[in-house]
Design a protein around this motif. Sequence first.
Motif, PDB file in Angstrom:
ATOM      1  N   LEU A 160      -6.694  11.907  20.400  1.00 46.84           N
ATOM      2  CA  LEU A 160      -5.352  11.592  20.899  1.00 46.84           C
ATOM      3  C   LEU A 160      -4.647  10.490  20.104  1.00 46.84           C
ATOM      4  N   PRO A 161      -5.334   9.381  19.751  1.00 47.02           N
ATOM      5  CA  PRO A 161      -4.643   8.357  18.956  1.00 47.02           C
ATOM      6  C   PRO A 161      -4.150   8.891  17.610  1.00 47.02           C
ATOM      7  N   VAL A 162      -4.939   9.765  16.978  1.00 44.12           N
ATOM      8  CA  VAL A 162      -4.540  10.313  15.681  1.00 44.12           C
ATOM      9  C   VAL A 162      -3.361  11.258  15.850  1.00 44.12           C
ATOM     10  N   TRP A 163      -3.418  12.098  16.862  1.00 43.57           N
ATOM     11  CA  TRP A 163      -2.312  13.031  17.114  1.00 43.57           C
ATOM     12  C   TRP A 163      -1.007  12.286  17.363  1.00 43.57           C
ATOM     13  N   SER A 164      -1.086  11.103  17.951  1.00 46.38           N
ATOM     14  CA  SER A 164       0.139  10.348  18.249  1.00 46.38           C
ATOM     15  C   SER A 164       0.876   9.932  16.985  1.00 46.38           C
ATOM     16  N   ALA A 165       0.164   9.892  15.847  1.00 44.32           N
ATOM     17  CA  ALA A 165       0.786   9.476  14.584  1.00 44.32           C
ATOM     18  C   ALA A 165       1.012  10.647  13.641  1.00 44.32           C
ATOM     19  N   ALA A 166       0.623  11.858  14.049  1.00 45.30           N
ATOM     20  CA  ALA A 166       0.728  13.025  13.171  1.00 45.30           C
ATOM     21  C   ALA A 166       2.083  13.701  13.320  1.00 45.30           C
ATOM     22  N   ARG A 167       2.495  14.403  12.270  1.00 43.39           N
ATOM     23  CA  ARG A 167       3.737  15.183  12.328  1.00 43.39           C
ATOM     24  C   ARG A 167       3.559  16.391  13.239  1.00 43.39           C
ATOM     25  N   LYS A 168       2.528  17.193  12.960  1.00 40.22           N
ATOM     26  CA  LYS A 168       2.174  18.333  13.790  1.00 40.22           C
ATOM     27  C   LYS A 168       0.683  18.282  14.053  1.00 40.22           C
ATOM     28  N   ILE A 169       0.272  18.948  15.127  1.00 37.32           N
ATOM     29  CA  ILE A 169      -1.148  18.940  15.457  1.00 37.32           C
ATOM     30  C   ILE A 169      -1.667  20.373  15.573  1.00 37.32           C
ATOM     31  N   ILE A 170      -2.947  20.500  15.300  1.00 36.16           N
ATOM     32  CA  ILE A 170      -3.650  21.771  15.454  1.00 36.16           C
ATOM     33  C   ILE A 170      -4.776  21.542  16.452  1.00 36.16           C
ATOM     34  N   LEU A 171      -4.771  22.329  17.520  1.00 32.40           N
ATOM     35  CA  LEU A 171      -5.793  22.219  18.547  1.00 32.40           C
ATOM     36  C   LEU A 171      -6.914  23.221  18.265  1.00 32.40           C
ATOM     37  N   VAL A 172      -8.144  22.747  18.360  1.00 32.84           N
ATOM     38  CA  VAL A 172      -9.301  23.605  18.116  1.00 32.84           C
ATOM     39  C   VAL A 172     -10.146  23.649  19.382  1.00 32.84           C
ATOM     40  N   ASN A 173     -10.191  24.820  19.990  1.00 33.19           N
ATOM     41  CA  ASN A 173     -10.957  25.053  21.221  1.00 33.19           C
ATOM     42  C   ASN A 173     -10.743  23.937  22.257  1.00 33.19           C
ATOM     43  N   PRO A 174      -9.498  23.640  22.612  1.00 33.19           N
ATOM     44  CA  PRO A 174      -9.243  22.543  23.551  1.00 33.19           C
ATOM     45  C   PRO A 174      -9.531  22.964  24.983  1.00 33.19           C
ATOM     46  N   SER A 175      -9.819  21.979  25.814  1.00 35.48           N
ATOM     47  CA  SER A 175      -9.926  22.240  27.243  1.00 35.48           C
ATOM     48  C   SER A 175      -8.522  22.519  27.782  1.00 35.48           C
ATOM     49  N   SER A 176      -8.442  23.175  28.920  1.00 38.38           N
ATOM     50  CA  SER A 176      -7.143  23.483  29.501  1.00 38.38           C
ATOM     51  C   SER A 176      -6.384  22.207  29.850  1.00 38.38           C
ATOM     52  N   ARG A 177      -7.120  21.186  30.274  1.00 40.93           N
ATOM     53  CA  ARG A 177      -6.478  19.904  30.610  1.00 40.93           C
ATOM     54  C   ARG A 177      -5.892  19.251  29.369  1.00 40.93           C
ATOM     55  N   LEU A 178      -6.637  19.282  28.267  1.00 41.71           N
ATOM     56  CA  LEU A 178      -6.138  18.684  27.028  1.00 41.71           C
ATOM     57  C   LEU A 178      -4.933  19.448  26.509  1.00 41.71           C
ATOM     58  N   ARG A 179      -5.017  20.763  26.563  1.00 41.55           N
ATOM     59  CA  ARG A 179      -3.914  21.584  26.071  1.00 41.55           C
ATOM     60  C   ARG A 179      -2.628  21.285  26.855  1.00 41.55           C
TER      61      ARG A 179
END
Length: 263
Positions: A160-179
């Motif tokens: 999550l901290p890294v995604w907060s600074a990224a332009r776009k994110i790619i989710l890999v097999n995320p939990s439904s809550r995370l998604r």
Amino acid sequence: MEIFVELQPAPVPEQPVVPPLAVDLDGTLVKTDLLLESLIALLKQKPWRVLQLPGWLLKGRAYFKHRVAAEVALDVSTLPYRADLVEFLRTQRAQGRRLVLATAADSQIARKVADHLGLFDHLLSSDGSVNLADEVKRDRLIREFGESGFDYAGNGQTDLPVWSAARKIILVNPSSRLRTGIAKTANVDRVFEDPPAGVATYLKPLRPQHWLKNLLVLAPLLAAHRLDGGSAWSRLTLAFLAFVCVASSGYLVNDLLDLQADR
């Protein structure tokens, strides 16, 4: 009289620069945790080293990973890579995109993975003194590429901290809550998901076909023709379940110790 007019070539539109794509290792590029696999390998290859684990851990998580990685030999060619993600990365690299392996795993293992796949232009990893995880990884990526100057592929809450600074994110097999949570705050580019695992997937390693052997604990009551012994039957049923749990645990431990060989 002839007049020559020099025609200027039409300007070629500049192609947009695609930012580098940083990819996590544990749980993302591979379907496992390499520190856990290294600890299992250490238990099998050098069990006496297990006594030193607390001392290594007291010196910090980065030092702990570094020492464990230095003691074991992992065959990275047999790791369970995510084939769909690897294929996507190959396509991105063929299109000229810069790929970065950014992982909290120790550099000794991360380098082997990067060399095996031959996909990454740059490697960022833990090095024995710095544990490249969470905010530390985010800050390192910002220093390298700038705020929102990179895309990032990850799989869990620690990303999550890294995604907060990224332009776009790619989710890999995320939990439904995370998604659900990440979709409200970030620009999700794409999602890679494993097919759902059925009950049989979890039962198979427990070897349920061998549970019938434990029915022998019921033999004394049957031999004594005590079919009405209610309390005795209850105790023997508990004994049967205990034998099942012990046997299945043994199969699981054996599978973990033989993981690399079985692969």
